[in-house]
Scaffold this motif. Structure first.
Motif, short mmCIF file in Angstrom:
data_model
loop_
_atom_site.label_atom_id
_atom_site.label_comp_id
_atom_site.label_asym_id
_atom_site.label_seq_id
_atom_site.Cartn_x
_atom_site.Cartn_y
_atom_site.Cartn_z
N ALA A 36 -14.60 -13.26 -13.61
CA ALA A 36 -15.60 -12.38 -14.21
C ALA A 36 -16.82 -13.17 -14.63
O ALA A 36 -17.96 -12.71 -14.46
N PHE A 37 -16.61 -14.36 -15.15
CA PHE A 37 -17.75 -15.16 -15.58
C PHE A 37 -18.59 -15.60 -14.38
O PHE A 37 -19.82 -15.59 -14.42
N VAL A 38 -17.92 -16.00 -13.30
CA VAL A 38 -18.65 -16.40 -12.09
C VAL A 38 -19.42 -15.21 -11.51
O VAL A 38 -20.61 -15.31 -11.20
N VAL A 327 -10.55 -8.80 -7.83
CA VAL A 327 -11.19 -7.48 -7.76
C VAL A 327 -11.53 -6.97 -9.16
O VAL A 327 -12.65 -6.49 -9.42
N ILE A 328 -10.55 -7.08 -10.07
CA ILE A 328 -10.81 -6.65 -11.44
C ILE A 328 -11.89 -7.54 -12.07
O ILE A 328 -12.77 -7.07 -12.79
N LEU A 330 -14.30 -9.05 -10.57
CA LEU A 330 -15.61 -8.69 -10.03
C LEU A 330 -16.19 -7.51 -10.81
O LEU A 330 -17.37 -7.52 -11.20
N ALA A 331 -15.36 -6.50 -11.02
CA ALA A 331 -15.82 -5.35 -11.81
C ALA A 331 -16.16 -5.76 -13.24
O ALA A 331 -17.17 -5.33 -13.81
N ALA A 332 -15.31 -6.62 -13.81
CA ALA A 332 -15.58 -7.09 -15.17
C ALA A 332 -16.85 -7.93 -15.21
O ALA A 332 -17.58 -7.92 -16.22
N GLY A 333 -17.14 -8.65 -14.11
CA GLY A 333 -18.36 -9.46 -14.05
C GLY A 333 -19.61 -8.61 -14.12
O GLY A 333 -20.60 -8.98 -14.76
N VAL A 334 -19.57 -7.45 -13.45
CA VAL A 334 -20.70 -6.52 -13.52
C VAL A 334 -20.88 -6.06 -14.97
O VAL A 334 -22.00 -6.01 -15.51
N VAL A 365 -17.91 -14.53 -3.03
CA VAL A 365 -17.65 -15.70 -3.88
C VAL A 365 -16.58 -15.39 -4.91
O VAL A 365 -15.65 -16.19 -5.13
N ALA A 366 -16.68 -14.22 -5.57
CA ALA A 366 -15.70 -13.87 -6.60
C ALA A 366 -14.30 -13.77 -6.01
O ALA A 366 -13.33 -14.29 -6.59
N LEU A 367 -14.17 -13.12 -4.85
CA LEU A 367 -12.85 -12.97 -4.22
C LEU A 367 -12.29 -14.31 -3.77
O LEU A 367 -11.12 -14.63 -4.00
N VAL A 368 -13.14 -15.10 -3.12
CA VAL A 368 -12.68 -16.40 -2.61
C VAL A 368 -12.28 -17.32 -3.75
O VAL A 368 -11.21 -17.95 -3.73
N VAL A 369 -13.14 -17.41 -4.77
CA VAL A 369 -12.84 -18.30 -5.89
C VAL A 369 -11.55 -17.89 -6.59
O VAL A 369 -10.67 -18.72 -6.85
N GLY A 370 -11.40 -16.60 -6.88
CA GLY A 370 -10.21 -16.14 -7.58
C GLY A 370 -8.94 -16.37 -6.79
O GLY A 370 -7.93 -16.86 -7.33
#
Length: 844
Positions: A36-38, A327-328, A330-334, A365-370
């Motif tokens: 989420a931070f990324v 996925v979660i 990513l949504a939390a990052g928004v 990036v979010a999916l790959v990193v996580g």
């Protein structure tokens, strides 16, 4: 992975995840917080970039060529150039542009706060004369005569002004002028704190120039391409900066993007820290999961599953957790980006707003990193599960305590020694190379703690147990034993907190030392009774010092200015100028020559003297941004101090170097007359500076407090960003304890069967958690203080000469970690106390 897709092993993995929902949630949460931070960092900076793109699309719109100076802080382009431009073939029209900093006052006479956004005064040209597309007026009309102004919608809302309202505008180089609002205009993305004040052209020239120059000339082409006209103009004026309208927009946008890149890297650095902490939590979680499932995995091996299938089943679980968490996240990052923007708006930082931007790059990036972080964290436990012999794993008393700690402890000792040596060597010097050496040492020490923490946990946690757990008798001894039973797990759980609090400690000692160093510099270097100070980017308006000098009881008011100049074609460094006797307001240590500064004199710090080879009696030629040479003679050499720059020149030299329209005072140092009590001067000084609304009258203690407040603001931002890593570490303790309760289910059932009460079970878990948390905090704080001290020593040439340990913060962190340990154990302890003895004993 294909071999297990659709196979019984895949079903085993999925059913195992479904059967342990709470464990799944806690593990996923570690991934969510890091990703989420990324994702939030990218969304936030992409949104700002998109908004600024829209704003700068309107810059220089309709302009074919702009002519300005190479140096921004110069007098500008001679006004006579306008007539010469008009004679060039292909030029249809020429329009001058003039601008400068202003402060708009609201209806109550207070300065309108921009939150750091620009506050600009500029010339208004009617459509018949303007080349750049004019602003759209929503109320009133453009200024028609001197004394009338137009302001943008955002400025009108912030100031509470309407068409026809009288107000004042402060121009730092000219003072305060009375104006009337003639009109209100709109601009793209008229949000944030931007203030725009438009004057008629003649008054703008009077306020922002010396009367002979303008900031730039805009040129409109007549049947000629922008590039061709640019080349023609550049040929006629080789010493000026000639750009097409497109190049002007691209240049300004590039400057904004560079600033945004720094913000992005800054945020991503903290995202990486959060992910690193999360990595240890995920690793620890899967290690415990594998340890608890060894009999299950061994049974699968016994009925025909291969090592690869067992290992891949664990990796598949990690892959699923990584995908769900990403996925979660990513949504939390928004949501995080939205919250960050709202928070910054609440602090009134003057940032423009726009639609949140979620680019495909951010999603990838979010999916790959996580996923990658989760799978890599689970790889070692998966490999260990695959290598465990089935018969050994199915033994009733089998306990996975891992391999010997000897090898990793030896490696940790070697890294620790090398790290300490590097930090000591780096701290003995200054500059970028010294800081890099300390950085290498820090990295070595972090890995040393990572590898050596299992061995270290036994004596440290045992000692903490003897102190804190002894009063609880048998329960305390049991908690202490549990905390060191599996040193790898204890170390991995505590290291997440260690890393977070290490960074907090580094920042804490840096901030504390910076404030102590500033206090020392001011206490030892400032002799004046009062200091007048304005906003950091604007300074003190030039009229304030003369007003203060006229106050009865003031012996002297010495203005201090920043000086921008070159020596040859290189910057002359950080120079200042003073308008009076420097030795009366600053305690300056003269090593050679005299502190008395003649009109053509120059004082040089010993550091600058050694670096530049400037000696007493040498003549140094300073070149202004207008290209004017000003020769000065070195009349004194002083010991380097953080209060003054690398060199000091007189007021006369300052006026020769700095254009009139750009002059302002950085500080004004005020001394009371010998027979006047300084305290009685405060009221008259404040009254004299009232017309210059941005000026603050401060005594030395208040001046120190103002500098400390700026440091505290920066620290608050850093602590806020690090809080995420600490939260993840706390969740890791919760996760580990919850899994530990599951792992020790039969043991707890046996204890309950032989007479242990539920509250004793809960107390055991509380104490165990507290010991692990305090161990992690203690190591982190000690490591952070050591590394922070090393980094500060490398900056002593920049004025950070005092190392101040924030003992109050240290004690608070250690006590806080104990409290956090207990709070983190609340849910696991309740679960443990609810275990039914008979069911737990017969559980297989």
């Amino acid at each position: 992975m294909a071999s297990i897709v659709g196979s019984p092993m895949r079903k085993v993995s999925l059913r195992n995840l479904a059967a342990h929902k709470l464990r799944l949630v806690l593990t996923v949460l570690s991934v969510v917080l890091g990703t989420a931070f990324v994702a939030g960092s990218f969304v936030f900076t992409d949104t700002l970039k998109h908004t600024f793109d829209g704003i700068f699309d309107e810059v220089a719109k309709g302009v074919d060529v702009r002519v300005s100076t190479e140096e921004e802080l110069s007098s500008g382009v001679p006004f006579t150039v306008g007539a010469q431009l008009a004679t060039i073939d292909g030029v249809r029209a020429v329009a001058p542009g003039t601008s400068g900093q202003v402060v708009l006052l609201d209806k109550e006479g207070d300065p309108v706060q921009t939150g750091g956004a620009p506050s600009i005064g500029e010339s208004y040209l009617p459509p018949g004369q303007a080349i750049e597309e004019p602003a759209k007026f929503v109320e009133g009309s453009p200024p028609a005569v001197p004394g009338e102004v137009a302001i943008n919608v955002g400025a009108a809302e912030r100031a509470g002004l309407a068409v026809g309202d009288p107000t004042k505008v402060l121009v730092p180089a000219r003072g305060t002028i009375d104006v009337k609002v003639a009109g209100i205009y709109s601009i793209p993305s008229d949000t944030g704190g931007f203030i725009g004040v438009q004057f008629v052209s003649d008054q703008a020239r009077q306020l922002f120039t010396d009367g002979e120059h303008v900031a730039y000339f805009d040129v409109a082409a007549d049947g000629v391409a922008q590039e061709e006209l640019r080349d023609r103009v550049a040929q006629e004026f080789p010493d000026l900066k000639v750009q097409t309208g497109t190049e002007v927009r691209d240049e300004q946008l590039d400057q904004i993007q560079q600033a945004l890149s720094f913000i992005n890297y800054f945020l991503l650095a903290f995202g990486a820290i959060a992910l690193l902490v999360g990595t240890f939590i995920i690793y620890n979680t899967f290690s415990m999961i594998v340890a608890q499932r060894l009999r299950e995995l061994a049974l699968l091996r016994a009925v025909g599953a291969s090592r690869k299938q067992v290992g891949r089943s664990v990796v598949l679980e990690a892959l699923i957790i990584g995908l769900i968490g990403s996925v979660i996240g990513l949504a939390a990052g928004v949501g995080l980006a939205y919250g960050l923007r709202q928070l910054l708006n609440a602090f009134d930082l003057g940032l423009p707003s726009g639609t949140l931007q979620l680019s495909p790059r951010t999603v990838v990036v979010a999916l790959v990193v996580g996923v990658v972080v989760t799978v890599l964290s689970a790889y070692a436990p998966a490999r260990r599960a695959a290598k465990t012999p089935p018969v050994e794993a199915m033994r009733e008393e089998f306990v996975s305590v891992g391999e010997s700690l000897r090898v990793r402890t030896i490696i940790a000792a070697v890294l620790g020694v090398l790290g300490v040596v590097a930090v000591v060597l780096g701290a003995s010097s200054t500059g970028g190379g010294a800081a890099a050496t300390v950085g290498v040492g820090a990295l070595a020490l972090i890995f040393a703690v990572l590898l050596g923490a299992p061995w270290l946990s036994r004596p440290v946690v045992g000692g903490l147990g003897a102190i804190f757990a002894r009063p609880f008798g048998t329960v305390g001894r049991l908690a202490s034993t549990n905390a060191v039973r599996n040193p790898r797990r204890t170390a991995a759980t505590a290291f997440a907190l260690t890393l977070g609090l290490m960074l907090v400690s580094v920042i804490g000692i840096f901030g504390s030392s910076a404030k102590a160093s500033v206090d020392q510099i001011i206490d030892n270097g400032v002799k004046s009774d009062y200091v007048l100070q304005g906003p950091q980017m604007m300074g003190v308006p030039v009229g304030a010092a003369p007003a203060v000098r006229a106050v009865p009881g003031v012996a002297e008011a010495v203005s201090v200015h920043f000086v921008l100049a070159k020596v040859g074609d290189k910057s002359a460094g950080n120079g200042v100028a003073v308008s009076g006797p420097i030795e009366d307001v600053f305690d300056i240590d003269i090593l050679d020559g005299s502190a008395t500064l003649p009109d053509n004199g120059m004082l040089v710090s010993d550091t600058e003297s050694d670096a530049k080879g400037w000696r007493l009696g040498d003549t140094v030629t300073l070149t202004s941004n207008d290209g004017e040479d000003v020769p000065v003679q070195v009349s004194g050499i002083y010991k380097t101090t953080g209060l003054l720059g690398s060199w000091v020149v007189s007021e006369q030299a300052y006026q020769q170097i700095t254009p009139e329209s750009l002059r302002s005072d950085f500080l004004v140092m005020v001394n009371a007359a010998p027979d006047v009590d300084p305290e009685t001067l405060r009221g008259p000084l404040e009254q004299a500076t009232d017309p210059f609304v941005i000026v603050q009258v401060q005594d030395r203690e208040e001046f120190k407090g103002a500098q400390a407040a700026q440091i505290d603001t920066l620290l608050a931002v850093l602590y806020g960003l690090l809080a995420l890593a600490v939260v993840i570490a706390i969740l890791g303790i919760v996760n580990t304890l919850a899994l530990s309760v599951v792992e020790r289910r039969r043991e707890i059932g046996m204890l309950r069967a032989v007479g242990m009460h539920r509250k004793q079970v809960r107390r055991t878990i509380y104490l165990e958690s507290m010991l692990i948390a305090v161990f992690g905090a203690l190591v982190g704080v000690l490591l952070g203080l050591g590394l922070g001290s090393g980094f500060i020593r490398t900056l002593r040439d920049q004025g950070l000469e005092v190392i101040a340990v924030p003992w109050g913060q240290v004690v608070a962190m250690l006590i806080g970690s104990a409290v956090v340990g207990v709070l983190a154990a609340l849910w696991p302890a309740v679960r443990a106390s609810r275990i039914r003895p008979l069911e737990a004993i017969v559980d297989v």
